[in-house]
Structures are given as structure tokens and as C-alpha cells.
Design a protein around this motif. Structure first.
Motif, PDB file in Angstrom:
ATOM      1  N   THR A 134       0.854  -1.187   0.000  1.00  0.00           N
ATOM      2  CA  THR A 134       0.000   0.000   0.000  1.00  0.00           C
ATOM      3  C   THR A 134       0.889   1.236   0.000  1.00  0.00           C
ATOM      4  OG1 THR A 134      -1.686   1.225   1.238  1.00  0.00           O
ATOM      5  CG2 THR A 134      -0.127  -0.071   2.511  1.00  0.00           C
ATOM      6  N   ASP A 135       0.308   2.369  -0.354  1.00  0.00           N
ATOM      7  CA  ASP A 135       1.104   3.603  -0.317  1.00  0.00           C
ATOM      8  C   ASP A 135       1.112   4.240   1.074  1.00  0.00           C
ATOM      9  OD1 ASP A 135      -1.371   4.803  -0.044  1.00  0.00           O
ATOM     10  OD2 ASP A 135      -1.366   5.739  -2.024  1.00  0.00           O
ATOM     11  N   GLY A 136       0.396   3.638   2.010  1.00  0.00           N
ATOM     12  CA  GLY A 136       0.419   4.117   3.390  1.00  0.00           C
ATOM     13  C   GLY A 136      -0.656   5.122   3.724  1.00  0.00           C
ATOM     14  N   THR A 137      -1.411   5.606   2.734  1.00  0.00           N
ATOM     15  CA  THR A 137      -2.459   6.585   3.023  1.00  0.00           C
ATOM     16  C   THR A 137      -3.729   5.887   3.505  1.00  0.00           C
ATOM     17  OG1 THR A 137      -3.345   6.547   0.768  1.00  0.00           O
ATOM     18  CG2 THR A 137      -1.551   8.104   1.234  1.00  0.00           C
ATOM     19  N   ALA A 138      -4.525   6.627   4.278  1.00  0.00           N
ATOM     20  CA  ALA A 138      -5.784   6.072   4.777  1.00  0.00           C
ATOM     21  C   ALA A 138      -6.724   5.736   3.623  1.00  0.00           C
ATOM     22  CB  ALA A 138      -6.442   7.065   5.730  1.00  0.00           C
ATOM     23  N   ALA A 139      -6.719   6.595   2.591  1.00  0.00           N
ATOM     24  CA  ALA A 139      -7.618   6.368   1.452  1.00  0.00           C
ATOM     25  C   ALA A 139      -7.296   5.054   0.741  1.00  0.00           C
ATOM     26  CB  ALA A 139      -7.514   7.538   0.482  1.00  0.00           C
ATOM     27  N   HIS A 140      -5.984   4.792   0.551  1.00  0.00           N
ATOM     28  CA  HIS A 140      -5.602   3.561  -0.137  1.00  0.00           C
ATOM     29  C   HIS A 140      -5.889   2.338   0.725  1.00  0.00           C
ATOM     30  CE1 HIS A 140      -2.558   0.840  -2.283  1.00  0.00           C
ATOM     31  NE2 HIS A 140      -3.557   1.072  -3.120  1.00  0.00           N
ATOM     32  N   ALA A 141      -5.657   2.446   2.038  1.00  0.00           N
ATOM     33  CA  ALA A 141      -5.944   1.332   2.937  1.00  0.00           C
ATOM     34  C   ALA A 141      -7.429   1.003   2.922  1.00  0.00           C
ATOM     35  CB  ALA A 141      -5.480   1.665   4.348  1.00  0.00           C
ATOM     36  N   ARG A 142      -8.300   2.041   2.956  1.00  0.00           N
ATOM     37  CA  ARG A 142      -9.742   1.795   2.910  1.00  0.00           C
ATOM     38  C   ARG A 142     -10.146   1.130   1.601  1.00  0.00           C
ATOM     39  NH1 ARG A 142     -10.095   7.345   4.472  1.00  0.00           N
ATOM     40  NH2 ARG A 142     -10.296   7.573   6.749  1.00  0.00           N
ATOM     41  N   ALA A 143      -9.558   1.629   0.487  1.00  0.00           N
ATOM     42  CA  ALA A 143      -9.896   1.063  -0.822  1.00  0.00           C
ATOM     43  C   ALA A 143      -9.489  -0.403  -0.912  1.00  0.00           C
ATOM     44  CB  ALA A 143      -9.228   1.880  -1.924  1.00  0.00           C
ATOM     45  N   LEU A 144      -8.297  -0.738  -0.370  1.00  0.00           N
ATOM     46  CA  LEU A 144      -7.852  -2.132  -0.386  1.00  0.00           C
ATOM     47  C   LEU A 144      -8.778  -3.020   0.443  1.00  0.00           C
ATOM     48  CD1 LEU A 144      -3.962  -1.867  -0.076  1.00  0.00           C
ATOM     49  CD2 LEU A 144      -5.237  -2.867  -1.976  1.00  0.00           C
ATOM     50  N   LEU A 145      -9.161  -2.530   1.624  1.00  0.00           N
ATOM     51  CA  LEU A 145     -10.046  -3.314   2.473  1.00  0.00           C
ATOM     52  C   LEU A 145     -11.400  -3.541   1.811  1.00  0.00           C
ATOM     53  CD1 LEU A 145      -9.209  -1.708   5.932  1.00  0.00           C
ATOM     54  CD2 LEU A 145      -8.801  -4.087   5.274  1.00  0.00           C
ATOM     55  N   ASP A 146     -11.924  -2.508   1.139  1.00  0.00           N
ATOM     56  CA  ASP A 146     -13.208  -2.664   0.444  1.00  0.00           C
ATOM     57  C   ASP A 146     -13.099  -3.658  -0.705  1.00  0.00           C
ATOM     58  OD1 ASP A 146     -14.447  -0.883   2.126  1.00  0.00           O
ATOM     59  OD2 ASP A 146     -14.191   0.848   0.793  1.00  0.00           O
ATOM     60  N   GLU A 147     -11.938  -3.613  -1.399  1.00  0.00           N
ATOM     61  CA  GLU A 147     -11.742  -4.537  -2.524  1.00  0.00           C
ATOM     62  C   GLU A 147     -11.547  -5.971  -2.041  1.00  0.00           C
ATOM     63  OE1 GLU A 147      -8.196  -5.652  -5.696  1.00  0.00           O
ATOM     64  OE2 GLU A 147      -8.139  -3.712  -4.649  1.00  0.00           O
ATOM     65  N   ILE A 148     -10.729  -6.129  -1.018  1.00  0.00           N
ATOM     66  CA  ILE A 148     -10.367  -7.460  -0.530  1.00  0.00           C
ATOM     67  C   ILE A 148     -11.520  -8.122   0.238  1.00  0.00           C
ATOM     68  CG2 ILE A 148      -8.901  -8.625   1.194  1.00  0.00           C
ATOM     69  CD1 ILE A 148      -6.666  -6.649   0.316  1.00  0.00           C
ATOM     70  N   ASP A 149     -12.244  -7.312   0.993  1.00  0.00           N
ATOM     71  CA  ASP A 149     -13.277  -7.859   1.883  1.00  0.00           C
ATOM     72  C   ASP A 149     -14.567  -7.040   1.772  1.00  0.00           C
ATOM     73  OD1 ASP A 149     -14.523  -9.336   3.841  1.00  0.00           O
ATOM     74  OD2 ASP A 149     -13.473  -8.389   5.516  1.00  0.00           O
ATOM     75  N   PRO A 150     -15.213  -7.100   0.592  1.00  0.00           N
ATOM     76  CA  PRO A 150     -16.395  -6.251   0.386  1.00  0.00           C
ATOM     77  C   PRO A 150     -17.543  -6.554   1.349  1.00  0.00           C
ATOM     78  CG  PRO A 150     -16.191  -7.881  -1.355  1.00  0.00           C
ATOM     79  CD  PRO A 150     -14.923  -7.935  -0.565  1.00  0.00           C
ATOM     80  N   HIS A 151     -17.623  -7.795   1.816  1.00  0.00           N
ATOM     81  CA  HIS A 151     -18.704  -8.164   2.733  1.00  0.00           C
ATOM     82  C   HIS A 151     -18.291  -8.036   4.201  1.00  0.00           C
ATOM     83  CE1 HIS A 151     -20.863  -9.522  -0.777  1.00  0.00           C
ATOM     84  NE2 HIS A 151     -19.885 -10.371  -1.075  1.00  0.00           N
ATOM     85  N   ARG A 152     -17.039  -7.648   4.442  1.00  0.00           N
ATOM     86  CA  ARG A 152     -16.499  -7.424   5.783  1.00  0.00           C
ATOM     87  C   ARG A 152     -16.622  -8.670   6.676  1.00  0.00           C
ATOM     88  NH1 ARG A 152     -18.111  -1.069   7.005  1.00  0.00           N
ATOM     89  NH2 ARG A 152     -17.349  -0.313   4.966  1.00  0.00           N
ATOM     90  N   THR A 153     -16.277  -9.821   6.058  1.00  0.00           N
ATOM     91  CA  THR A 153     -16.314 -11.088   6.802  1.00  0.00           C
ATOM     92  C   THR A 153     -14.972 -11.812   6.795  1.00  0.00           C
ATOM     93  OG1 THR A 153     -17.065 -12.260   4.810  1.00  0.00           O
ATOM     94  CG2 THR A 153     -18.770 -11.449   6.341  1.00  0.00           C
ATOM     95  N   ASP A 154     -14.060 -11.416   5.905  1.00  0.00           N
ATOM     96  CA  ASP A 154     -12.813 -12.165   5.741  1.00  0.00           C
ATOM     97  C   ASP A 154     -11.657 -11.632   6.581  1.00  0.00           C
ATOM     98  OD1 ASP A 154     -13.978 -13.896   3.969  1.00  0.00           O
ATOM     99  OD2 ASP A 154     -13.310 -12.790   2.184  1.00  0.00           O
ATOM    100  N   VAL A 155     -11.688 -10.351   6.937  1.00  0.00           N
ATOM    101  CA  VAL A 155     -10.579  -9.733   7.664  1.00  0.00           C
ATOM    102  C   VAL A 155     -10.980  -9.523   9.124  1.00  0.00           C
ATOM    103  CG1 VAL A 155      -9.079  -7.718   7.871  1.00  0.00           C
ATOM    104  CG2 VAL A 155      -9.711  -8.590   5.598  1.00  0.00           C
ATOM    105  N   ASP A 156     -10.216 -10.151  10.021  1.00  0.00           N
ATOM    106  CA  ASP A 156     -10.461  -9.964  11.458  1.00  0.00           C
ATOM    107  C   ASP A 156      -9.835  -8.678  11.974  1.00  0.00           C
ATOM    108  OD1 ASP A 156     -11.967 -12.226  11.825  1.00  0.00           O
ATOM    109  OD2 ASP A 156     -10.306 -13.457  12.575  1.00  0.00           O
ATOM    110  N   ARG A 157      -8.554  -8.438  11.598  1.00  0.00           N
ATOM    111  CA  ARG A 157      -7.827  -7.264  12.058  1.00  0.00           C
ATOM    112  C   ARG A 157      -6.884  -6.804  10.954  1.00  0.00           C
ATOM    113  NH1 ARG A 157      -7.264 -10.962  15.867  1.00  0.00           N
ATOM    114  NH2 ARG A 157      -5.043 -11.280  15.486  1.00  0.00           N
TER     115      ARG A 157
END
Length: 322
Positions: free
Chosen positions: A273-296
Motif C-alpha cells: 500500500t502507499d500508506g495513506t488512509a484512502a488507499h488502505a480503505r480502498a484495499l479493504l473494500d476490494e479485498i473484503d467487500p462483505h467485511r467477513t474475511d478480515v479480522d484485524r
């Protein structure tokens, strides 16, 4: 190969080396090029069997390459071995000192073997004992020294008869040392480079390379896969990393291919990641759109561990319980 310039102490081109019987030879070096500057610390990184020690042994004239050329301190490692050996110091994984002798006796013996007179040998031993912080232990047997003290005595012995600043080959010099002794030796190595020496360091400790090296060469399967400053190499695998702790083995396996860091035991993957909050949020939305796969998750700067894992050969492992 061109003649080594004044600021280049090691210059190698196209080094190859194979071992084994005809028809079953294994190539351990495959066209290695290397340049190490005066007054600098250059680290060789790579997994076991990558060719680090073989490279050092060729440059230190202990073995001969199958092909390629190398100059050390301006001298050819094949045709001018004697001058190369006078210009270098080699320290391996284990201190090569006589533990039955005192520190002073070890250095005086090495000085005499190097051709110095008795008086000059005594003076040189005293100089180096003080320089390497061993003055108070000069008359103690080396067997009573700590691991770090024996290492410093080993480095001092390598300097006894060699013209300074010279070239230092340090092949995993802090193996087996406790953290305090490692840090003491790091300062000695920095001092050597500060006095104008060229230091070529192989190490299994990525923190060591990060703390000490001006430049790093990453070897894998006998070939160079990357070279640059520590910061440049870290930027190659992204300046930052988003570490994800996955909730299931299936999620871990699905995302493993895009990760630069893998910890199957904890189902943790590191995603660039580039370290920005915006990029981190975008990655999390892409990786775990249903918010069930990532615990932390957590974001931190890339390390040489990331570089090592991303650039060298490794098998992506599934969690042990898969």
C-alpha cells in the motif's frame, strides 16, 4: 574489465561457479556482477544456498570462479593473489583466535607472522587492542572473552599486517552473538568504513543489513535479483504494507498470491500500500467487500523482510491446519 577506480575497491563481472561431477553439476553462481566502494558497507543478502559465501570465497582468493573476472583493491584475484591477500581481511562465522593465548599474544603472534619486527608487533598489538576496546582485557586468555570480544579480537587480528583502510570480508560475523554483542560489533564495522575501508558483509539478519549497509545486493539461486540502497529496495515492494489477519483458511489462500508477506501460522498476509488512509480503505473494500474475511489489520512501513520475501524464492505455504 576496466581498471578499478580509486573509489571502487571490489569490481566483479560475470562470476560463475558450479560444483559436482560432470553431467550432474549444480551452478551456485550464475553471472554475478558486483561493485563495492571505498568507505562503504555493502551487504549480500539471500537465502541459504544463494551463493553469498561462494562469492566471498572467490573474491578472497580461497577458490577460483569457473568464469568471470574480479579485481580487489585493484588486483586481479587470479593473477595477483598475493597482493589481494595483503589488502584484505576475512572474518567468517567463527572467530579464528587461539583461546589459550591472551588477546595481546594473539595479535603479537599474527603481527610476527605478517613479518613485523618484535618491537613493531608489540606496538601494533597495543594500537589495535585499544582501538577495538580490548585494552583492559589484553592480558586475559581469549577463552575468557565474551563472544563479542572474541569477534572484535578476530577483526583486530585481520588488521595486524594489512595496509589500511583495505577491504573487509565479513561472512555472517554476528552469528551466535547476543543482541548487545551484535550492536557492539556493528559499531566496530561502522568505524572501519568510517576510516575508509570497503566492507562486504553477508548476513542472515535483515535488521543488520538495514542498520549497516549503504548498498545491498540480493542473491537468489546464484543470480542477482535486486541491488540498491535499503530505502530503494523497500520502495520496490511498496513503501508501506497493510497487514491483514484473515478469519478463514479459504480467505488466506485466496489472497496469498498478491501478498509480499506470509505468516500462515497466524493467517496474516501483508499487501503493498502507499500508506495513506484512502488507499488502505480502498484495499479493504476490494479485498473484503462483505467485511467477513478480515479480522484485524494494521499499516506499517516496508522492511527488508518484505524485500527478502518478495524477491527471493519461497514456497507460499498454507496454514498448518489446512
Amino acid at each position: 574489465m576496466s581498471t578499478a577506480m580509486n573509489d571502487v575497491m571490489i569490481e566483479a563481472e560475470g562470476l560463475t561457479k558450479s560444483y559436482g561431477k560432470p553431467g550432474a553439476r549444480v551452478r551456485v553462481l550464475d553471472g554475478v556482477d558486483l561493485r563495492v566502494a571505498r568507505a562503504g558497507i555493502h551487504a549480500l543478502l539471500g537465502p541459504n544456498g544463494a551463493g553469498k559465501t561462494t562469492t566471498v570465497r572467490i573474491l578472497a582468493t580461497l577458490i577460483t570462479a569457473d568464469s568471470g573476472t574480479a579485481l580487489v583493491a585493484g588486483h586481479d584475484v587470479v593473477t595477483d593473489r598475493r597482493r589481494v591477500r595483503r589488502a584484505i581481511s576475512l572474518t567468517g562465522q567463527f572467530a579464528a583466535v587461539d583461546e589459550t593465548l591472551t588477546g595481546e599474544e594473539n595479535l603479537r603472534m599474527m603481527a610476527r607472522l605478517s613479518g613485523l619486527s618484535r618491537a613493531r608487533a608489540r606496538e601494533r598489538a597495543e594500537e589495535l587492542l585499544l582501538r577495538f576496546g580490548l585494552g583492559d582485557a589484553a592480558r586475559r586468555q581469549a577463552r575468557t572473552y565474551s563472544g563479542g570480544m572474541r569477534r572484535r579480537l578476530d577483526l583486530a587480528a585481520g588488521l595486524v599486517g594489512s595496509p589500511e583502510p583495505g577491504v573487509f570480508f565479513l561472512d555472517e560475523p554476528t552469528t551466535g552473538l547476543d543482541p548487545r554483542s551484535r550492536r557492539e560489533l556493528w559499531q566496530v564495522v561502522r568505524d572501519l568504513a568510517g576510516r575508509g575501508a570497503a566492507v562486504l558483509l553477508t548476513t542472515q539478519y535483515l535488521e543488520e543489513a538495514d542498520r549497516l549497509a549503504d548498498r545491498i545486493t540480493v542473491l537468489d539461486k546464484g543470480a542477482i535479483v535486486a541491488e540498491g540502497t535499503p530505502e530503494t529496495l523497500k520502495s520496490r515492494v511498496s513503501g508501506h504494507r497493510l497487514d491483514l489477519v484473515l478469519s478463514t483458511d479459504e480467505a488466506y489462500l485466496r489472497l496469498a498470491a498478491r501478498a509480499v508477506h506470509h505468516s500462515p501460522e497466524t493467517r496474516t498476509l501483508g499487501i503493498p500500500t502507499d500508506g495513506t488512509a484512502a488507499h488502505a480503505r480502498a484495499l479493504l473494500d476490494e479485498i473484503d467487500p462483505h467485511r467477513t474475511d478480515v479480522d484485524r489489520f494494521s499499516v506499517h512501513g516496508a522492511t527488508l523482510d518484505d524485500v527478502f520475501l518478495a524477491l527471493t524464492t519461497a514456497t507460499t505455504e498454507a496454514p498448518a491446519h489446512v
